[in-house]
Each structure stands twice: as structure tokens, then as C-alpha cells.
Design a protein around this motif. Structure first.
Motif, PDB file in Angstrom:
ATOM      1  N   HIS B  63       0.814  -1.217   0.000  1.00 19.66           N
ATOM      2  CA  HIS B  63       0.000   0.000   0.000  1.00 19.66           C
ATOM      3  C   HIS B  63       0.848   1.268   0.000  1.00 19.66           C
ATOM      4  N   HIS B  64       2.069   1.164   0.493  1.00 19.41           N
ATOM      5  CA  HIS B  64       2.949   2.344   0.593  1.00 19.41           C
ATOM      6  C   HIS B  64       4.337   1.953   0.082  1.00 19.41           C
ATOM      7  N   PRO B  65       4.469   1.863  -1.235  1.00 16.78           N
ATOM      8  CA  PRO B  65       5.721   1.333  -1.793  1.00 16.78           C
ATOM      9  C   PRO B  65       6.949   2.184  -1.466  1.00 16.78           C
ATOM     10  N   ASP B  66       6.733   3.417  -1.029  1.00 18.20           N
ATOM     11  CA  ASP B  66       7.893   4.266  -0.724  1.00 18.20           C
ATOM     12  C   ASP B  66       8.306   4.212   0.746  1.00 18.20           C
ATOM     13  N   VAL B  67       7.683   3.324   1.513  1.00 13.89           N
ATOM     14  CA  VAL B  67       8.055   3.271   2.937  1.00 13.89           C
ATOM     15  C   VAL B  67       9.508   2.783   3.046  1.00 13.89           C
ATOM     16  N   LYS B  68      10.319   3.555   3.768  1.00 14.44           N
ATOM     17  CA  LYS B  68      11.759   3.284   3.798  1.00 14.44           C
ATOM     18  C   LYS B  68      12.286   3.041   5.221  1.00 14.44           C
ATOM     19  N   ALA B  69      11.447   3.319   6.201  1.00 16.13           N
ATOM     20  CA  ALA B  69      11.951   3.230   7.578  1.00 16.13           C
ATOM     21  C   ALA B  69      10.898   2.625   8.487  1.00 16.13           C
ATOM     22  N   SER B  70      11.381   1.987   9.551  1.00 15.32           N
ATOM     23  CA  SER B  70      10.459   1.393  10.517  1.00 15.32           C
ATOM     24  C   SER B  70      10.921   1.666  11.934  1.00 15.32           C
ATOM     25  N   ALA B  71       9.983   2.038  12.779  1.00 16.16           N
ATOM     26  CA  ALA B  71      10.269   2.151  14.217  1.00 16.16           C
ATOM     27  C   ALA B  71       9.530   1.010  14.902  1.00 16.16           C
ATOM     28  N   ILE B  72      10.229   0.320  15.805  1.00 15.97           N
ATOM     29  CA  ILE B  72       9.668  -0.908  16.373  1.00 15.97           C
ATOM     30  C   ILE B  72       9.499  -0.795  17.887  1.00 15.97           C
ATOM     31  N   TRP B  73       8.271  -1.016  18.341  1.00 21.37           N
ATOM     32  CA  TRP B  73       7.996  -1.129  19.772  1.00 21.37           C
ATOM     33  C   TRP B  73       7.319  -2.478  20.007  1.00 21.37           C
ATOM     34  N   VAL B  74       8.091  -3.489  20.228  1.00 24.31           N
ATOM     35  CA  VAL B  74       7.525  -4.805  20.536  1.00 24.31           C
ATOM     36  C   VAL B  74       8.280  -5.368  21.740  1.00 24.31           C
ATOM     37  N   PRO B  75       7.685  -6.309  22.470  1.00 19.00           N
ATOM     38  CA  PRO B  75       8.420  -6.931  23.578  1.00 19.00           C
ATOM     39  C   PRO B  75       9.679  -7.631  23.065  1.00 19.00           C
ATOM     40  N   ALA B  76      10.653  -7.801  23.964  1.00 17.85           N
ATOM     41  CA  ALA B  76      11.957  -8.348  23.563  1.00 17.85           C
ATOM     42  C   ALA B  76      11.833  -9.701  22.870  1.00 17.85           C
ATOM     43  N   LYS B  77      10.882 -10.515  23.330  1.00 16.02           N
ATOM     44  CA  LYS B  77      10.807 -11.861  22.746  1.00 16.02           C
ATOM     45  C   LYS B  77      10.298 -11.836  21.298  1.00 16.02           C
ATOM     46  N   HIS B  78       9.704 -10.714  20.881  1.00 18.07           N
ATOM     47  CA  HIS B  78       9.249 -10.602  19.487  1.00 18.07           C
ATOM     48  C   HIS B  78      10.180  -9.727  18.642  1.00 18.07           C
ATOM     49  N   ALA B  79      11.242  -9.217  19.246  1.00 17.84           N
ATOM     50  CA  ALA B  79      12.088  -8.236  18.540  1.00 17.84           C
ATOM     51  C   ALA B  79      12.742  -8.850  17.306  1.00 17.84           C
ATOM     52  N   ARG B  80      13.256 -10.063  17.439  1.00 12.10           N
ATOM     53  CA  ARG B  80      13.963 -10.684  16.319  1.00 12.10           C
ATOM     54  C   ARG B  80      13.025 -10.868  15.121  1.00 12.10           C
ATOM     55  N   ASP B  81      11.830 -11.347  15.401  1.00  9.59           N
ATOM     56  CA  ASP B  81      10.867 -11.571  14.326  1.00  9.59           C
ATOM     57  C   ASP B  81      10.514 -10.252  13.642  1.00  9.59           C
ATOM     58  N   ALA B  82      10.277  -9.221  14.460  1.00 10.19           N
ATOM     59  CA  ALA B  82       9.884  -7.921  13.894  1.00 10.19           C
ATOM     60  C   ALA B  82      11.012  -7.331  13.041  1.00 10.19           C
ATOM     61  N   VAL B  83      12.226  -7.388  13.568  1.00 15.92           N
ATOM     62  CA  VAL B  83      13.352  -6.822  12.811  1.00 15.92           C
ATOM     63  C   VAL B  83      13.583  -7.614  11.538  1.00 15.92           C
ATOM     64  N   MET B  84      13.544  -8.934  11.626  1.00 23.69           N
ATOM     65  CA  MET B  84      13.825  -9.744  10.438  1.00 23.69           C
ATOM     66  C   MET B  84      12.747  -9.559   9.366  1.00 23.69           C
ATOM     67  N   GLU B  85      11.531  -9.277   9.814  1.00 24.59           N
ATOM     68  CA  GLU B  85      10.468  -9.006   8.836  1.00 24.59           C
ATOM     69  C   GLU B  85      10.822  -7.749   8.037  1.00 24.59           C
ATOM     70  N   SER B  86      11.312  -6.746   8.722  1.00 26.17           N
ATOM     71  CA  SER B  86      11.713  -5.510   8.028  1.00 26.17           C
ATOM     72  C   SER B  86      12.964  -5.728   7.181  1.00 26.17           C
ATOM     73  N   VAL B  87      13.897  -6.512   7.714  1.00 28.10           N
ATOM     74  CA  VAL B  87      15.130  -6.780   6.957  1.00 28.10           C
ATOM     75  C   VAL B  87      14.781  -7.492   5.651  1.00 28.10           C
ATOM     76  N   HIS B  88      13.943  -8.510   5.745  1.00 23.70           N
ATOM     77  CA  HIS B  88      13.574  -9.253   4.530  1.00 23.70           C
ATOM     78  C   HIS B  88      12.835  -8.378   3.534  1.00 23.70           C
ATOM     79  N   ALA B  89      12.126  -7.383   4.040  1.00 30.05           N
ATOM     80  CA  ALA B  89      11.391  -6.480   3.140  1.00 30.05           C
ATOM     81  C   ALA B  89      12.284  -5.358   2.623  1.00 30.05           C
ATOM     82  N   GLY B  90      13.516  -5.325   3.077  1.00 31.12           N
ATOM     83  CA  GLY B  90      14.464  -4.321   2.568  1.00 31.12           C
ATOM     84  C   GLY B  90      14.236  -2.917   3.101  1.00 31.12           C
ATOM     85  N   ILE B  91      13.646  -2.808   4.282  1.00 33.81           N
ATOM     86  CA  ILE B  91      13.432  -1.485   4.900  1.00 33.81           C
ATOM     87  C   ILE B  91      14.798  -0.893   5.259  1.00 33.81           C
TER      88      ILE B  91
END
Lengths: 362, 290
Positions: B63-91
Motif C-alpha cells: 500500500h505504501h511502496p515508498d516506505v523506507k523506515a520502521s520504528a519498532i515497539w515490541v516486547p523483547a521476545k518478538h524483537a527478532r521476528d519484527a526486525v527480520m520481517e523488516s530486513v527481509h522487506a528491505g526497509i
């Protein structure tokens, strides 16, 4: 948190690594698996010596330490251990024995998410056996290892002063120092800087703590009491930068505390950040309503460099150390907050500066 | 220009429905940051502060192909999943504010981000701000005025004091970057300094360090060859680190990573180091005259 001895022995045994408790076993070497702070890779260190300080040994006698690096998540292979032990100077037979030991230690390190694993081994007849094994776990990763929770022991602690023990019981990270100037710095990031600023301007910190985050009346009282109830403390220096919080809310708590505590000791405050103007007004009003009490309270805001505010606190402590009365020359003017100060390079306060310091009360 | 975030950077928030996620999304929107989407599994179709929510990062990107950055507020146990989701998406810029992220997780995330040429700030970071343009994270707008000095630090709160000190001498900030206070972080000083070196809007840089870890020592080699003036400030020179640090610090560094040893490493390399906060603008002025 450290794995207790029984669990460490159990894990080593599971990985088919011999253990010995023979006191007279001939020491044969040391092994460490850790995260390298420089490369952020997994680092394996091996030596024929009984190593206490790996960093020092590697720097001063690099030929005595063999090291290898693995990417995070990468498996160690047989050749990792063989090559390491060859470079550490072990003979062919020992290289085979150490291969198993290195692989096992790396596997335990990875599977239990250690920060570091430190092992000593000795020669027991024709084998190499572990004589000491320490596995330091990552507290933050324990949620993934519930089975380890009952098998940990706290690491050996440094001796705490009575005040440090009290602080810890209140959930406050506090450090006793040798001087006479108590520091309430906000977070410990700035706490480290505050200790430097006080020291560099000729002062002697008496104690510092991690006082960041949202303040509650109880927590603020506990932290200030830790400083003010310390008989060595003659002056308290508080710095509050309300970045994510509000300076007026913190100031309201501080004013309430000061009025309640009625401490005879000078308190130097620097308040900045969100709602700073409202905080300034609160201090002005409090000083007008409590002129005698607030003669001993110096308030500064973001228009005064933190260095300069610290210098005022240091000058006060110096006067008291010399037996001078910091209030002798003080006028009974109601609180008048400092106007913007031209920043000046820091210099240790000269006696004349110290004598002038208390004039800006409130 | 600024680095990492500018006024045109489109941003998403992962963990937007958490309490801090909601709070700081509001602050970022008020600051003018272009928050175009929030990501929370199972909450797609909802809104937070007028920001549309998506179930995944990829859906947000669709929906927002120009999104280039992500700020993450998730509990520590979900941090890896959240970051890797952004990494795989090339954020391109990922700000992980979460505290207490497992060390092995941050090592892995850092490696993956580095392999893809992405910038991962944190864990335990307050984020990045290009004053007057965009904020990604939790840095307070009150602390930072626009200008031409780049700041990079491990401690967020130190940057408030440095920016305040610069402001008192009439200088503002191009971009302020907080790497995160942990011994192991997703990004190095060098990665940020390279960006400052290429940024036309940044005329000089302040690097703030602290005891522990090897971040500062690792940066020395790069700083020596920088074209732009840089002043370092290392907090904790008189701080008894050995009585404070926890056991999570690997006991393998030599010299020990004390504030004093870090200052020595910088000074030995000819890098100006401020002894106090007010030394920073003075040394900057001197370095910029050269």
C-alpha cells in the motif's frame, strides 16, 4: 546469571566431554567461547596456559593464545577445534581430544545462549578433562530456556556498602563513592558524565545512581534520602532533562520532597526539557512561599550549561570542606532563577568564584 | 539533506498498538514525520491516530511502496521476528527501541541487516531525529534545534545534553543518531560516520561514547581519515566501571574498555576529545577553522 555447577557438569556430560574433580590433575590449558565486542562475532580462544585474564594474555603474549571467529549462528566444525589446538601448540593426539571439547563447548554456548563460557582442562592419564566450567547466560534470553531457570546461580557479587544494599533493596542502582557531593543525574548515561563534570571541576562525587525514567514520590524520596542521609554528603547536585517526561511534574515532586525534608544541606538543581518554563515557575513560587528553605536550593535551567551548574555545586562543597559557611553572604532575597549565562570554558573554581557561588539562591 | 531520515521519508511503526507504540506514533506525527502505516499481526484494517494498520510489513509496503523506515515497539521476545520481517522487506532504516533484546538475537539481526546494506539502530535506542524534518523513535523535539552538526552516541540522554550545549553556543543539529546503550548493537559508529561524511548538510560531527564495549575503539581508524571535523566526548572517564558493569560483558577486552582508555585511544590517534560538555563547542569551532 551463571549455570550452576551441577547443570554445567550435566551439559558437558551430555556432549560427551569428560569432567574431573581430581585436585592434583596436571593443568593442560584453557578454553573460552564468547562474543567478541569488537567484531560482534563468536570468538573461540584456546591456550595451553591456565588463563585468568584472556584480554591481557592475548595482548601481552599473543603467541600463547590461538583464536578463531565464527559468524553468529554458524556451527563449529571438527577442523575448527583441530586447527585452533594446532595453533595453540597442542600435539597431534591432543588436537583430536580438543576437537571434541571445542565443539561441545561451542554447542553449549550456542544452545543455552551464553554471553561467555570459560573452561579449564587438565591431563588425566591419556585424556583431557574439564576441571572448571563457567557458563554465563544471557538473562534476556532466559525466556527461551525455561528449563535453565532452576539451574542458575547469581554471579559472584562485589562487596556492597550498607547504603548500596539499601538502594538495591529499593530497586535503585546506586554506587557509593568517596567524596562529599551526591549526584542525582537522571539516567546512568548522563550519570557517568556527571561524575566526570564534578571531578573535572574540582569536586568529589560521593555517590551516583541510575535515576532515569518516570519519577514517583516514593522513588524520588528514596533516591534523595540515599544521598542526603549520607553523613559524608554536604551538597547534592541534581540534573533532570525531561525528554520523555515533564519537567514540571518532576519539579513538583522535588519541591514537595524538599519542603518535607527540610534538609540543611545545599541542593543544586538543573532542570531542562519538556515544560521547563512551568518548572521554573513552580520553583519561583515555592521559593517565594518558603524563602528560608529555598536559600539552600539553587535552580538552573537549560540556559545554563550543565557544567556551570555542576561548578556551583562543587564550589559549595569546597566552601563547606574549608569550614566556610556558604550562607553567610547570602541575601534573603526570594528565589530568583538564573538568567541565561554566557557559556565559559570549564576551569576549577578559584576561591573568589567559590565565595560568590551561593549568591544566586533559589 | 540530513542522514537516515528526512522530511520526505515514509515511515511505518511495528508494534503500533502497544502503549509506547501508540504514544510515540502520536509524537512522531505531531513532529511531522510521515507515518504512513502501522503493522500488527491480526489488526489489519484498523487505525491508530488515523494511521492505517496492516497485518504484515509486506502488506504495508504494497500500500505504501515508498516506505523506507520502521520504528519498532515490541516486547523483547518478538524483537527478532519484527526486525527480520523488516530486513527481509528491505526497509532501509530500522529503529529497534526494545530493551533487553537477547544478545544472540542482536548479533544475528545485525549480520543480516549489514549483508543487505540496511541500518539497524538499537536495541535499546531512542532512535534518530533530523530536527525540523523527521523523527523516528522517542527523541524529544525540545532538545534538538536544526543546524549543521551531526551527533552520534550510544546513550540517548547524552545527546540531549550535547544538543543543549551546542544550542547555547548558537549551533544546531543536522541529524542526531542514537546507536543504543547496550554492549552489542545493530549498528556501528563507522556506519553512521560514513553517512555524515557524505551529507552536505552536516558540517562537523560530535561522537559521544561511554565505557564498555568496543564501539569507540573500532571507530578510531575511520575517524582518522575523515574529511569533516569531528570532536569526541567520552563520558565516564572518572566512573568506576568495574564496580558497575554486569557480567554480560565478555571479559576479553584489553586494554579494559574504561572511559579513560577510550579517551587515550582517541587522543593517541590525534582525535580531539572534549573533557567537559562545554569543551565540545570550543573544540568544534577550533576543528572547523582548520
Amino acid at each position: 546469571m551463571r549455570l550452576n555447577k551441577d547443570k554445567a557438569a550435566e551439559l558437558l556430560t551430555q556432549h560427551d566431554i569428560p569432567i574431573s574433580e581430581e585436585a592434583l590433575a596436571e593443568p593442560a590449558g584453557s578454553l573460552m567461547v564468547t562474543v567478541d565486542p569488537a567484531s560482534h562475532k563468536i570468538m573461540i580462544l584456546l591456550s595451553k596456559r591456565s588463563v585468568e585474564d584472556w584480554g591481557e594474555l592475548a595482548a601481552q603474549s599473543p603467541r600463547d593464545v590461538a583464536r578463531d571467529f565464527l559468524e553468529p549462528g554458524e556451527h563449529a566444525h571438527g577442523h575448527t577445534g583441530r586447527e585452533l589446538s594446532r595453533r595453540a601448540g597442542f600435539n597431534g593426539a591432543d588436537q583430536g581430544r580438543l576437537q571434541k571439547l571445542v565443539l561441545g563447548a561451542h554447542r553449549i554456548f550456542s544452545e543455552t545462549e551464553c554471553i561467555w563460557a570459560r573452561l579449564r582442562f587438565a591431563r588425566i592419564r591419556d585424556a583431557l578433562a574439564i576441571t572448571r566450567a563457567e557458563f554465563e547466560l544471557d538473562d534476556s534470553a532466559l525466556f527461551r530456556h525455561p528449563e535453565l531457570r532452576s539451574s542458575v546461580e547469581p554471579p559472584p557479587e562485589r562487596a556492597l556498602s550498607e547504603r548500596e544494599r539499601t538502594a538495591r533493596s529499593l530497586g535503585i542502582e546506586y554506587l557509593d563513592l568517596d567524596g562529599d557531593l551526591g549526584i542525582l543525574p537522571g539516567g546512568i548515561g548522563f550519570g557517568m558524565a556527571a561524575v566526570d563534570i564534578v571531578t573535572n571541576t574540582g569536586g568529589f562525587p560521593a555517590g551516583v545512581m541510575d535515576s532515569g525514567g518516570e519519577a514517583t514520590p516514593e522513588r524520588l524520596r528514596a533516591m534523595m534520602d540515599l544521598l542526603l542521609d549520607n553523613p559524608k554528603v554536604t551538597v547534592v547536585f541534581c540534573c533532570r532533562y525531561a525528554g520523555l517526561t515533564h519537567a514540571d511534574a518532576w519539579s513538583r515532586l522535588m519541591i514537595h520532597y524538599l519542603i518535607e525534608k527540610k534538609t540543611p544541606k545545599p541542593v543544586v538543581l538543573r532542570v531542562a526539557g519538556n515544560e521547563e518554563e512551568a518548572a521554573r515557575k513552580l520553583f519561583e513560587d515555592a521559593a517565594a512561599a518558603n524563602p528560608e528553605l529555598f536559600k539552600r536550593v539553587w535552580t538552573f535551567f537549560s540556559n545554563t550549561p550543565a557544567d556551570n551548574a555542576a561548578r556551583e555545586a562543587v564550589a559549595l562543597s569546597e566552601m563547606i570542606r574549608k569550614g566556610e559557611d556558604p550562607f553567610a553572604e547570602s541575601t534573603a532575597e526570594p528565589a530568583e532563577t538564573k538568567k541565561a549565562e554566557a557559556p565559559s570554558p570549564p576551569t576549577p573554581p578559584a576561591p573568589s568564584t567559590a565565595a560568590e557561588a551561593p549568591r544566586g539562591g533559589g | 539533506m540530513a542522514i537516515l531520515v528526512s522530511g520526505s521519508t515514509e515511515v511505518m511503526v511495528q508494534g503500533i498498538i502497544t502503549t509506547p507504540g501508540r504514544t510515540y506514533t502520536k509524537l512522531m506525527l505531531e513532529y511531522g514525520t510521515k507515518v504512513v502505516g502501522g503493522v500488527d499481526p491480526g489488526r489489519g484494517g484498523e487505525e491508530v491516530h488515523g494511521v492505517p494498520l496492516y497485518n504484515t510489513v509486506r502488506e504495508c509496503q504494497e500500500h505504501h511502496p515508498d516506505v523506507k523506515a520502521s520504528a519498532i515497539w515490541v516486547p523483547a521476545k518478538h524483537a527478532r521476528d519484527a526486525v527480520m520481517e523488516s530486513v527481509h522487506a528491505g526497509i532501509r532504516v530500522i529503529v529497534l527501541t526494545t530493551q533487553g533484546v537477547p544478545v544472540h538475537d542482536i548479533l544475528m539481526m545485525r549480520r543480516k541487516a549489514w549483508e543487505k546494506g540496511l541500518t539497524l539502530l538499537g536495541g535499546n535506542t531512542l532512535g534518530v531525529i533530523s530536527p525540523g524534518r523527521s523523527l523516528l523513535g522517542m527523541l524529544p523535539k525540545v532538545a534538538f534545534k536544526p543546524g549543521h552538526i551531526g551527533i552520534v552516541a550510544r546513550s540517548g540522554i547524552m545527546t540531549y545534553y550535547i544538543a543543549n550545549t551546542l544550542d547555547l553556543t548558537g549551533q544546531g543539529v543536522s541529524t542526531n543518531v542514537v546507536l543504543g546503550g547496550d554492549v552489542f548493537t545493530g549498528c556501528t559508529y563507522e556506519e553512521i560516520l560514513r553517512k555524515f561524511e557524505d551529507d552536505a548538510d552536516t558540517h562537523a560531527v560530535v561522537l559521544a561514547g561511554q565505557p564498555g564495549g568496543a564501539h569507540e575503539e573500532n571507530a578510531v581508524g575511520f575517524i582518522k581519515n575523515m574529511k569533516k571535523p569531528l570532536v569526541a566526548y567520552i563520558a565516564g572517564v572518572h566512573f568506576p566501571l568495574e564496580r558497575w558493569e554486569g557480567p554480560c560483558v565478555p571479559p576479553v577486552q584489553y586494554p579494559k574498555p574504561t572511559g579513560a582508555n577510550k579517551v587515550a585511544a582517541f587522543r593517541d590517534a590525534g582525535i580531539p576529545v572534549a573533557d567537559t560538555l562545554m569543551d565540545i563547542p570550543r573544540l568544534l569551532k577550533k576543528a572547523m577553522r582548520k
